[in-house]
Design a protein around this motif. Structure first.
Motif, PDB file in Angstrom:
ATOM      1  N   ILE A  88       0.825  -1.204   0.000  1.00 18.35           N
ATOM      2  CA  ILE A  88       0.000   0.000   0.000  1.00 18.35           C
ATOM      3  C   ILE A  88       0.862   1.258   0.000  1.00 18.35           C
ATOM      4  CG2 ILE A  88      -1.678   1.315   1.366  1.00 18.35           C
ATOM      5  CD1 ILE A  88      -2.796  -1.393   2.328  1.00 18.35           C
ATOM      6  N   VAL A  89       1.934   1.259   0.796  1.00 11.35           N
ATOM      7  CA  VAL A  89       2.825   2.421   0.854  1.00 11.35           C
ATOM      8  C   VAL A  89       3.477   2.669  -0.504  1.00 11.35           C
ATOM      9  CG1 VAL A  89       4.976   3.291   1.847  1.00 11.35           C
ATOM     10  CG2 VAL A  89       3.246   2.261   3.325  1.00 11.35           C
ATOM     11  N   VAL A  90       3.922   1.603  -1.151  1.00  7.65           N
ATOM     12  CA  VAL A  90       4.550   1.746  -2.460  1.00  7.65           C
ATOM     13  C   VAL A  90       3.583   2.352  -3.464  1.00  7.65           C
ATOM     14  CG1 VAL A  90       5.465   0.448  -4.430  1.00  7.65           C
ATOM     15  CG2 VAL A  90       6.248  -0.076  -2.120  1.00  7.65           C
ATOM     16  N   PHE A  91       2.352   1.886  -3.448  1.00  7.80           N
ATOM     17  CA  PHE A  91       1.352   2.400  -4.381  1.00  7.80           C
ATOM     18  C   PHE A  91       1.065   3.878  -4.120  1.00  7.80           C
ATOM     19  CE2 PHE A  91      -2.917   3.352  -5.814  1.00  7.80           C
ATOM     20  CZ  PHE A  91      -2.965   2.752  -7.063  1.00  7.80           C
ATOM     21  N   LEU A  92       0.966   4.271  -2.855  1.00  7.53           N
ATOM     22  CA  LEU A  92       0.605   5.645  -2.525  1.00  7.53           C
ATOM     23  C   LEU A  92       1.766   6.619  -2.731  1.00  7.53           C
ATOM     24  CD1 LEU A  92      -1.531   5.081   0.713  1.00  7.53           C
ATOM     25  CD2 LEU A  92      -2.329   5.471  -1.622  1.00  7.53           C
ATOM     26  N   ARG A  93       2.996   6.178  -2.505  1.00  8.39           N
ATOM     27  CA  ARG A  93       4.131   7.091  -2.556  1.00  8.39           C
ATOM     28  C   ARG A  93       4.765   7.201  -3.936  1.00  8.39           C
ATOM     29  NH1 ARG A  93       8.324   6.863   2.285  1.00  8.39           N
ATOM     30  NH2 ARG A  93       8.952   8.675   1.052  1.00  8.39           N
ATOM     31  N   HIS A  94       4.483   6.253  -4.818  1.00  5.08           N
ATOM     32  CA  HIS A  94       5.119   6.260  -6.127  1.00  5.08           C
ATOM     33  C   HIS A  94       4.048   6.365  -7.205  1.00  5.08           C
ATOM     34  CE1 HIS A  94       9.098   5.141  -4.498  1.00  5.08           C
ATOM     35  NE2 HIS A  94       8.383   4.455  -3.612  1.00  5.08           N
ATOM     36  N   ARG A  95       3.992   7.517  -7.802  1.00  6.17           N
ATOM     37  CA  ARG A  95       2.969   7.782  -8.809  1.00  6.17           C
ATOM     38  C   ARG A  95       3.074   6.830 -10.005  1.00  6.17           C
ATOM     39  NH1 ARG A  95      -0.114  12.314  -9.407  1.00  6.17           N
ATOM     40  NH2 ARG A  95      -1.095  12.616 -11.444  1.00  6.17           N
ATOM     41  N   ALA A  96       4.299   6.442 -10.329  1.00  7.04           N
ATOM     42  CA  ALA A  96       4.493   5.561 -11.482  1.00  7.04           C
ATOM     43  C   ALA A  96       3.855   4.195 -11.283  1.00  7.04           C
ATOM     44  CB  ALA A  96       5.986   5.388 -11.761  1.00  7.04           C
ATOM     45  N   MET A  97       3.550   3.850 -10.038  1.00  4.07           N
ATOM     46  CA  MET A  97       2.951   2.548  -9.756  1.00  4.07           C
ATOM     47  C   MET A  97       1.448   2.520 -10.012  1.00  4.07           C
ATOM     48  SD  MET A  97       5.436   0.706  -8.888  1.00  4.07           S
ATOM     49  CE  MET A  97       7.063   0.702  -8.179  1.00  4.07           C
ATOM     50  N   ARG A  98       0.845   3.643 -10.248  1.00  2.00           N
ATOM     51  CA  ARG A  98      -0.616   3.717 -10.299  1.00  2.00           C
ATOM     52  C   ARG A  98      -1.134   3.452 -11.707  1.00  2.00           C
ATOM     53  NH1 ARG A  98      -0.825   9.376  -6.860  1.00  2.00           N
ATOM     54  NH2 ARG A  98       0.520   8.646  -5.156  1.00  2.00           N
ATOM     55  N   ASN A  99      -1.149   2.185 -12.079  1.00  3.81           N
ATOM     56  CA  ASN A  99      -1.747   1.801 -13.344  1.00  3.81           C
ATOM     57  C   ASN A  99      -2.905   0.851 -13.087  1.00  3.81           C
ATOM     58  OD1 ASN A  99      -0.520  -0.586 -12.684  1.00  3.81           O
ATOM     59  ND2 ASN A  99       0.989  -0.529 -14.318  1.00  3.81           N
ATOM     60  N   VAL A 100      -3.488   0.304 -14.137  1.00  4.15           N
ATOM     61  CA  VAL A 100      -4.711  -0.491 -13.994  1.00  4.15           C
ATOM     62  C   VAL A 100      -4.497  -1.737 -13.149  1.00  4.15           C
ATOM     63  CG1 VAL A 100      -6.411  -1.852 -15.268  1.00  4.15           C
ATOM     64  CG2 VAL A 100      -5.762   0.413 -16.098  1.00  4.15           C
ATOM     65  N   PRO A 101      -3.551  -2.626 -13.489  1.00 10.49           N
ATOM     66  CA  PRO A 101      -3.419  -3.834 -12.668  1.00 10.49           C
ATOM     67  C   PRO A 101      -3.014  -3.545 -11.237  1.00 10.49           C
ATOM     68  CG  PRO A 101      -1.626  -3.685 -14.266  1.00 10.49           C
ATOM     69  CD  PRO A 101      -2.620  -2.630 -14.625  1.00 10.49           C
ATOM     70  N   ASN A 102      -2.181  -2.517 -11.030  1.00  8.16           N
ATOM     71  CA  ASN A 102      -1.753  -2.209  -9.665  1.00  8.16           C
ATOM     72  C   ASN A 102      -2.881  -1.665  -8.814  1.00  8.16           C
ATOM     73  OD1 ASN A 102       0.755  -3.052 -10.372  1.00  8.16           O
ATOM     74  ND2 ASN A 102       1.656  -1.014 -10.522  1.00  8.16           N
ATOM     75  N   THR A 103      -3.863  -1.010  -9.423  1.00  7.43           N
ATOM     76  CA  THR A 103      -5.023  -0.541  -8.670  1.00  7.43           C
ATOM     77  C   THR A 103      -5.819  -1.722  -8.120  1.00  7.43           C
ATOM     78  OG1 THR A 103      -5.162   1.434 -10.062  1.00  7.43           O
ATOM     79  CG2 THR A 103      -7.115   0.856  -8.777  1.00  7.43           C
ATOM     80  N   TYR A 104      -5.975  -2.749  -8.930  1.00  3.33           N
ATOM     81  CA  TYR A 104      -6.653  -3.953  -8.447  1.00  3.33           C
ATOM     82  C   TYR A 104      -5.840  -4.636  -7.346  1.00  3.33           C
ATOM     83  CZ  TYR A 104      -9.893  -3.702 -12.402  1.00  3.33           C
ATOM     84  OH  TYR A 104     -10.858  -3.311 -13.281  1.00  3.33           O
ATOM     85  N   ILE A 105      -4.526  -4.660  -7.521  1.00  4.00           N
ATOM     86  CA  ILE A 105      -3.674  -5.280  -6.508  1.00  4.00           C
ATOM     87  C   ILE A 105      -3.733  -4.494  -5.204  1.00  4.00           C
ATOM     88  CG2 ILE A 105      -1.275  -5.821  -5.939  1.00  4.00           C
ATOM     89  CD1 ILE A 105      -0.836  -6.485  -8.873  1.00  4.00           C
ATOM     90  N   LEU A 106      -3.854  -3.166  -5.288  1.00  2.00           N
ATOM     91  CA  LEU A 106      -4.049  -2.351  -4.087  1.00  2.00           C
ATOM     92  C   LEU A 106      -5.340  -2.746  -3.384  1.00  2.00           C
ATOM     93  CD1 LEU A 106      -3.365   0.100  -2.260  1.00  2.00           C
ATOM     94  CD2 LEU A 106      -4.707   1.491  -3.849  1.00  2.00           C
ATOM     95  N   SER A 107      -6.399  -2.979  -4.141  1.00  2.00           N
ATOM     96  CA  SER A 107      -7.668  -3.399  -3.549  1.00  2.00           C
ATOM     97  C   SER A 107      -7.518  -4.736  -2.831  1.00  2.00           C
ATOM     98  CB  SER A 107      -8.745  -3.498  -4.640  1.00  2.00           C
ATOM     99  OG  SER A 107      -9.989  -3.862  -4.089  1.00  2.00           O
ATOM    100  N   LEU A 108      -6.763  -5.657  -3.442  1.00  2.00           N
ATOM    101  CA  LEU A 108      -6.491  -6.940  -2.787  1.00  2.00           C
ATOM    102  C   LEU A 108      -5.756  -6.721  -1.465  1.00  2.00           C
ATOM    103  CD1 LEU A 108      -5.289  -9.281  -5.696  1.00  2.00           C
ATOM    104  CD2 LEU A 108      -7.343  -9.557  -4.310  1.00  2.00           C
ATOM    105  N   ALA A 109      -4.749  -5.849  -1.482  1.00  2.00           N
ATOM    106  CA  ALA A 109      -3.969  -5.606  -0.270  1.00  2.00           C
ATOM    107  C   ALA A 109      -4.826  -4.993   0.840  1.00  2.00           C
ATOM    108  CB  ALA A 109      -2.783  -4.689  -0.601  1.00  2.00           C
ATOM    109  N   LEU A 110      -5.720  -4.081   0.482  1.00  2.99           N
ATOM    110  CA  LEU A 110      -6.602  -3.473   1.485  1.00  2.99           C
ATOM    111  C   LEU A 110      -7.528  -4.516   2.110  1.00  2.99           C
ATOM    112  CD1 LEU A 110      -7.541  -0.135  -0.340  1.00  2.99           C
ATOM    113  CD2 LEU A 110      -6.067  -0.394   1.668  1.00  2.99           C
ATOM    114  N   ALA A 111      -8.091  -5.389   1.282  1.00  2.00           N
ATOM    115  CA  ALA A 111      -8.973  -6.440   1.805  1.00  2.00           C
ATOM    116  C   ALA A 111      -8.205  -7.394   2.710  1.00  2.00           C
ATOM    117  CB  ALA A 111      -9.623  -7.199   0.649  1.00  2.00           C
TER     118      ALA A 111
END
Length: 422
Positions: free
Chosen positions: A75-98
């Motif tokens: 979650i930290v990597v996704f939030l702190r690195h803008r380059a990480m915010r693409n379509v598959p990573n958004t779904y992976i973020l949702s998995l991590a939150l759950a």
């Protein structure tokens, strides 16, 4: 022998009492609104004499620590690195939150199931625990289905606009992710309204309380059996079937496209290969999910649908019950571990945050001005190159000094270099 008991069957303990109560109407005697009692005498094996009492808490402690570190870092990597915010990573973020949600709320509570003989957290936490667990499972499997669909369209039809890094893609992905959470919450409502504390009387001297998710006694056995089957179909069988279809079509497309790409389309082939790597990552998540939840689903179906469950209960079913229980929660910490091994980019970020490294992720100057920095994500589908922000300051400075310098040729052929600022 895993259990010690005074009866001929060493597994005829507290659990076979539950099996008897749930599978045989003749042995089901409801004593009050809170649960039921058993009309037979059963030998009871104290929890301190069972090996799983000591093994399961250790496993759950590891799940808790690894899950917090792995999903938290993701979650930290996704939030702190803008380059990480693409379509598959958004779904992976949702998995991590759950996964993080179930680790923080449910894992600490259910880790005591094999430590104490009764659920002592109360009715409210019983309801919350079962509800959050179902929501997390729903988010996981529905998100994996959406990821598989996204990979199918990205690979089979890579020119579709909603698979690019555009604003439209971001909005569509967020909408799907939010809808998945809404659907998972709806699927968790039966656990929210049906979970309650049920009292089981093992014998005249021993009774215990359990957090039971399939409704009060007056709802009957039919409701419990229906919910077991519905959970298996909605949370497991149907999503995995859809995912299997997506991946069969992806494999078919890649098989034909890899051998039919002309020379001038080699760039498109490289893009297909990059997206294939993402598909492999998603497939790893799917395989892990399937393996983690298969034992528990097999046990529950046998538990509620086998008419001879009490007689058939042996060491195999006993081990399967405990393994399925642990694996169903281990799935919450498995995705970051899998991502660490299959994604070099995530591994770099994970190592940096874990080791508290201060090294910058920005590009570094090398000889010449051709250095650029590649923008890759956890499961990147494209590699983009950006020019240096400093544009080779060292070489620019030297070039400026040369332009400011004049060269005077003397009559004797010698040269006099004179700085233009003198």
């Amino acid at each position: 022998m895993m259990l010690e008991s005074g009866t001929d069957n060493p597994f005829h303990d507290i659990f076979t009492t539950i099996v008897t109560n749930f599978t045989s109407d003749d042995n089901l005697v409801y004593g009050n609104d809170t649960g039921f009692v058993n009309d037979t005498e059963v030998e009871y094996t104290p929890y301190e004499n069972r090996p799983e009492t000591y093994i399961v808490p250790i496993v759950f402690f590891m799940i808790f620590v690894i899950g917090i570190i792995g999903n938290g870092t993701l979650i930290v990597v996704f939030l702190r690195h803008r380059a990480m915010r693409n379509v598959p990573n958004t779904y992976i973020l949702s998995l991590a939150l759950a996964d993080l949600l179930v680790i923080l709320t449910t894992v600490p509570l259910t880790s005591t199931v094999y430590v104490f003989d009764s659920w002592f957290w109360g009715q409210e936490l019983c309801t919350v625990s079962e509800f959050v667990k179902d929501v997390s499972i729903g988010v996981s499997v529905f998100t994996l289905t959406a990821l598989s669909g996204d990979r199918f369209f990205a690979i089979v039809d890579p020119l579709r606009k909603f698979h690019t890094h555009s604003g439209r893609a971001t909005k569509l992905t967020i909408t799907i992710a939010v809808s998945i959470w809404g659907l998972a919450i709806i699927c968790g409502i039966p656990a929210l309204v049906g979970s309650h504390i049920r009292v089981v009387q093992v014998n005249k001297d021993v009774s215990f309380e359990l957090c039971y998710p399939f409704g009060p006694p007056e709802w009957g056995k039919a409701y419990a059996r229906y919910m077991v089957l519905a959970r298996f179909m909605i949370f497991y069988a149907i999503p995995l079937l859809i995912i299997a279809i997506f991946y069969a079509l992806i494999a078919r497309h890649l098989f034909y496209s890899a051998s039919n790409v002309p020379g001038e389309m080699q760039g498109a082939l490289r893009q297909i290969r990059a997206r294939r790597k993402v598909a492999v990552t998603v497939l790893a998540f799917v395989v892990i999910f399937g393996l983690c939840f298969l034992p528990s689903h097999l046990f529950m179906i046998w538990f509620y649908y086998c008419p001879t469950a009490e007689e058939d209960y042996n060491v195999y079913w006993h081990v399967l019950r405990i393994v399925g229980f642990c694996l169903s929660f281990a799935n919450s910490c498995a995705n970051p571990v899998a991502l660490y091994f299959v994604s070099g980019t995530f591994r770099k970020h994970f190592t940096r945050y874990l080791m508290c490294s201060r090294r910058s992720d920005s590009w570094r100057l090398r000889d010449g001005c051709a250095t650029a920095h590649r923008d890759t994500s956890l499961t990147s589908t494209i590699s983009r190159r950006y020019p240096s922000r400093r544009i080779c300051n060292h070489h620019s400075t030297l070039r400026s000094k040369v332009l400011e310098t004049s060269v005077t040729i003397l009559p004797n052929g010698a040269s006099n270099i004179k700085n233009g600022t003198d």
